[in-house]
Design a protein around this motif. Structure first.
Motif, short mmCIF file in Angstrom:
data_model
loop_
_atom_site.label_atom_id
_atom_site.label_comp_id
_atom_site.label_asym_id
_atom_site.label_seq_id
_atom_site.Cartn_x
_atom_site.Cartn_y
_atom_site.Cartn_z
N PHE A 30 0.84 -1.21 0.00
CA PHE A 30 0.00 0.00 0.00
C PHE A 30 0.87 1.25 0.00
N ALA A 31 1.92 1.25 0.83
CA ALA A 31 2.81 2.42 0.89
C ALA A 31 3.44 2.68 -0.48
N ASP A 32 3.81 1.60 -1.16
CA ASP A 32 4.40 1.70 -2.49
C ASP A 32 3.39 2.30 -3.47
N PHE A 33 2.15 1.82 -3.40
CA PHE A 33 1.08 2.34 -4.25
C PHE A 33 0.83 3.83 -3.97
N ALA A 53 2.88 5.99 -2.75
CA ALA A 53 4.05 6.83 -3.03
C ALA A 53 4.24 7.05 -4.52
N LYS A 54 3.64 6.18 -5.34
CA LYS A 54 3.81 6.29 -6.79
C LYS A 54 2.49 6.71 -7.44
N ASP A 55 2.51 6.91 -8.73
CA ASP A 55 1.32 7.43 -9.40
C ASP A 55 0.71 6.47 -10.42
N ASP A 56 1.14 5.21 -10.40
CA ASP A 56 0.62 4.30 -11.42
C ASP A 56 -0.35 3.27 -10.82
N PRO A 57 -1.18 2.69 -11.67
CA PRO A 57 -2.13 1.70 -11.18
C PRO A 57 -1.46 0.37 -10.82
N VAL A 58 -2.07 -0.33 -9.88
CA VAL A 58 -1.51 -1.57 -9.35
C VAL A 58 -2.59 -2.63 -9.25
#
Lengths: 305, 336
Positions: free
Chosen positions: B155-158, B160-165
């Motif tokens: 979740f933290a990675d999601f 912190a970034k701007d792309d879909p996961v």
């Protein structure tokens, strides 16, 4: 980023009266698309394009009532909506010409346009839940903004639309659905695609519906002004059905509609209906303005890298 | 702590710390809290930003897209990963397109949480691991839950970034305890983190140091748990030593940790629960065979489930899906 300032010859000036402004904007969209089709014939454009010749009154009337914070989501037939929202002729010509100065740097092309408060995508139906999501974001942010999405009669075949109607009503989202029913889904007439009653499809979900069969920009204006005000105030969804007609082909090539039918509709197209409200001199001045401004824009766009 | 509980706490934390986070999905309202109880408590704690939806996956995906375009960070729970097929248009033609096709003017950071996987007798349409159909979609990252990675990190990675996961959660991980590496170990196994800058790290597990291992295994999700048990057993009982690399992000693949391990072992086995053919392992194998051409002791082996429907009957399902016995057999073959 500085806000884009449209050319007053295409978009009008604040002091203009409403009749003149609406005539100018419809003429702008009409001539933009006619010149675009010429550019295709000239062979300098690749791909395809979907023009809205005959439907200009819808775009002009709806966009006249949007605020800067509102969001409009359009579809494959998006030029009129985009131009009425932004006035940005150069950005769109350059985009369709594949130039780096295009509004999406030539990546989006004719159907995939983005500007502050405006987006379009070329997949039928999928933009409707997305517009509902934008409406939910507006609601969560406690703004007074609305999210408007343009669909056509053909899009009523897509299931995503009905999933969204249910949720928009259930969750009271400030979503305004503008349905431009032009009677033809590409080459297929409505009667061959559509069962039941158009209005009732929405009313079945409890959504209020306004409906008008007209190409008169002032008549449409009256309906959409009340509709957008209602969405803005009540923060609930609304559907506006505009029965209209597309005079051009679905895309570049002929879509085999009966010639007589199309010809008859030219007699009631939006400019023919609205033009008599202006005196001849004013009309000619506007036509000349639009012509010179668009020719300059095209010349500029052609010269871009 | 068991995985589903940790996931639930991670969602509470993400919603609590970041006002942009919105959670939506089917049947997630309290007291039910989602089909796998992962969303329990969320509608009570965050009633404005957590909503249970009708059975409408296209709308769930599309509304998430709109929320993301509107500045929010939607996390959509897809009740069974199998139902992601109904979200596919939004993923392919909308969510992963916006940033690039609008020349960077917008971002559309949506996360889909998708419970995948079989071994529970749920049959052909509620047991699949269909993530392979989403691998290789440009601008989509696919991350897999694993017993060796804390779920909050995804979740933290999601955030912190701007792309879909797409976050793939194997159902059988939900009741398992998370055993993230501590003090260089996971149980009996040596454990370390490895990976490229900016990518969620892979976890490397082995009974003995890498230099003494004769085979690299790469596996994610529940199959990583099965593979780890086999690695430990074969090392203990037969002195067959392997290194297991467990990625969190499975697409795009971070090849650095796999490369490093294969450089030492010169053998690679990929393991996944999805069906064989056009699979994740095929992609990994192609890259490793290219980058290690001439230095491999054996061709890369790809272990995946049989390319057919997942049977409802448990005895048939056990044969069809990759299980520990299949992994053991493949390892023995690779090291024979």
């Amino acid at each position: 980023m500085e806000a884009f300032q449209p050319d007053p010859r295409l978009f009008g000036r604040p002091a203009d009266d409403l009749d003149a402004r609406y005539y100018r904007r419809m003429r702008f969209i009409r001539r933009f698309e006619e010149k675009l089709l010429q550019l295709f014939e000239e062979g300098i454009l690749a791909g395809t394009t979907h023009c809205s010749i005959g439907q200009e009154a819808d775009a002009v009337a709806v966009m006249a009532h949007l605020e800067p914070g509102d969001h409009a989501f359009s579809n494959h037939r998006c030029h009129g909506h985009y131009l009425a929202r932004t006035g940005d002729a150069l950005g769109l010509y350059a985009e369709i010409m594949g130039k780096d100065a295009g509004v999406c740097r030539g990546i989006g092309g004719s159907q995939h346009i983005c500007a502050p408060g405006f987006k379009s995508n070329g997949i039928q139906g999928g933009i409707v839940p997305t517009a509902a999501g934008i409406a939910w974001a507006q609601k969560l942010s406690k703004s007074n903004d609305v999210s408007v999405v343009f669909i056509g009669d053909g899009t009523l075949g897509e299931g995503a639309v009905y999933e969204t109607l249910n949720i928009a009503q259930l969750w009271s989202l400030p979503l305004w659905i503008v349905l431009e029913d032009n009677g033809w889904s590409q080459s297929t007439p409505l009667a061959a695609n559509f069962a039941g009653d158009m209005r009732m499809r929405f009313e079945a979900f409890g959504l209020p519906v306004s409906e008008i069969e007209s190409t008169d920009v002032k008549a449409i204006d009256e309906v959409v002004a009340a509709d957008v005000a209602r969405v803005r105030e009540t923060r609930t969804p609304h559907v506006t059905i505009l029965h209209t007609y597309r005079l051009c082909n679905h895309s570049k090539s002929s879509d085999a509609r009966p010639e007589e039918e199309v010809k008859a509709r030219w007699a009631t197209e939006p400019l023919v209906i609205h033009a008599p409200r202006l005196d001849g001199g004013a009309r000619e001045a506007i036509d000349a303005d639009v012509e010179s401004a668009l020719d300059e824009v095209i010349e500029h766009a052609r010269a871009l890298p | 702590m068991i995985y589903s509980r940790a996931l639930n706490e991670a969602l509470h934390r993400a919603l609590g710390e970041d006002a942009r986070v919105v959670v939506l999905g089917e049947d997630i309202s309290d007291p039910y809290g989602g089909a796998f109880k992962v969303s329990r408590g969320l509608t009570t704690a965050f009633p404005d930003r957590v909503k249970t939806t009708p059975v409408s996956e296209q709308a769930i995906a599309g509304i998430s897209a709109g929320l993301a375009l509107g500045g929010y960070r939607p996390i959509a729970e897809v009740m069974f990963g199998d139902f992601l097929s109904l979200c596919f248009d939004q993923l392919l033609n909308h969510i992963t397109k916006y940033h690039a096709m609008y020349a960077g003017q917008v971002t559309c950071p949506v996360m889909f949480r998708a419970p995948m996987g079989g071994h529970r007798g749920y049959g052909p349409t509620h047991s699949q691991s269909i993530e392979k159909h989403f691998l290789g979609i440009p601008h989509l990252r696919v991350v897999a839950a694993s017993p060796y990675h804390e779920p909050y990190d995804a979740f933290a990675d999601f955030l912190a970034k701007d792309d879909p996961v797409l976050f793939v959660e194997h159902k059988l991980l939900y009741p398992k305890h998370i055993t993230a590496p501590t003090d260089g170990r996971v149980g009996e196994l040596l454990a370390s983190h490895a990976g490229s800058e900016g990518v969620l790290p892979s976890v490397c597990l082995s009974l003995v140091p890498r230099e003494e291992c004769a085979l690299t295994i790469v596996a994610y999700g529940y199959e990583a748990l099965l593979a780890a048990s086999v690695v430990e057993k074969l090392g203990m009982e037969d002195e067959l030593f392997c290194e297991l690399v467990v990625p969190a992000q499975i697409a795009p693949v971070d090849f650095a940790p796999i490369d490093a391990s294969v450089s030492a072992t010169r053998r690679l086995l990929t393991v996944e629960e999805g069906t064989a053919g056009w699979s994740w392992g095929d992609r990994v194998a192609a890259s490793i065979q290219r980058s290690h051409f001439g230095r491999l002791a054996k061709p890369v082996e790809v272990l995946a489930s049989q390319p057919t429907v997942i049977p409802g009957a448990r005895r048939l399902e056990q044969e069809m899906l990759v299980g520990a016995h299949h992994i053991e057999q493949k390892i023995r073959e690779a090291l024979s």
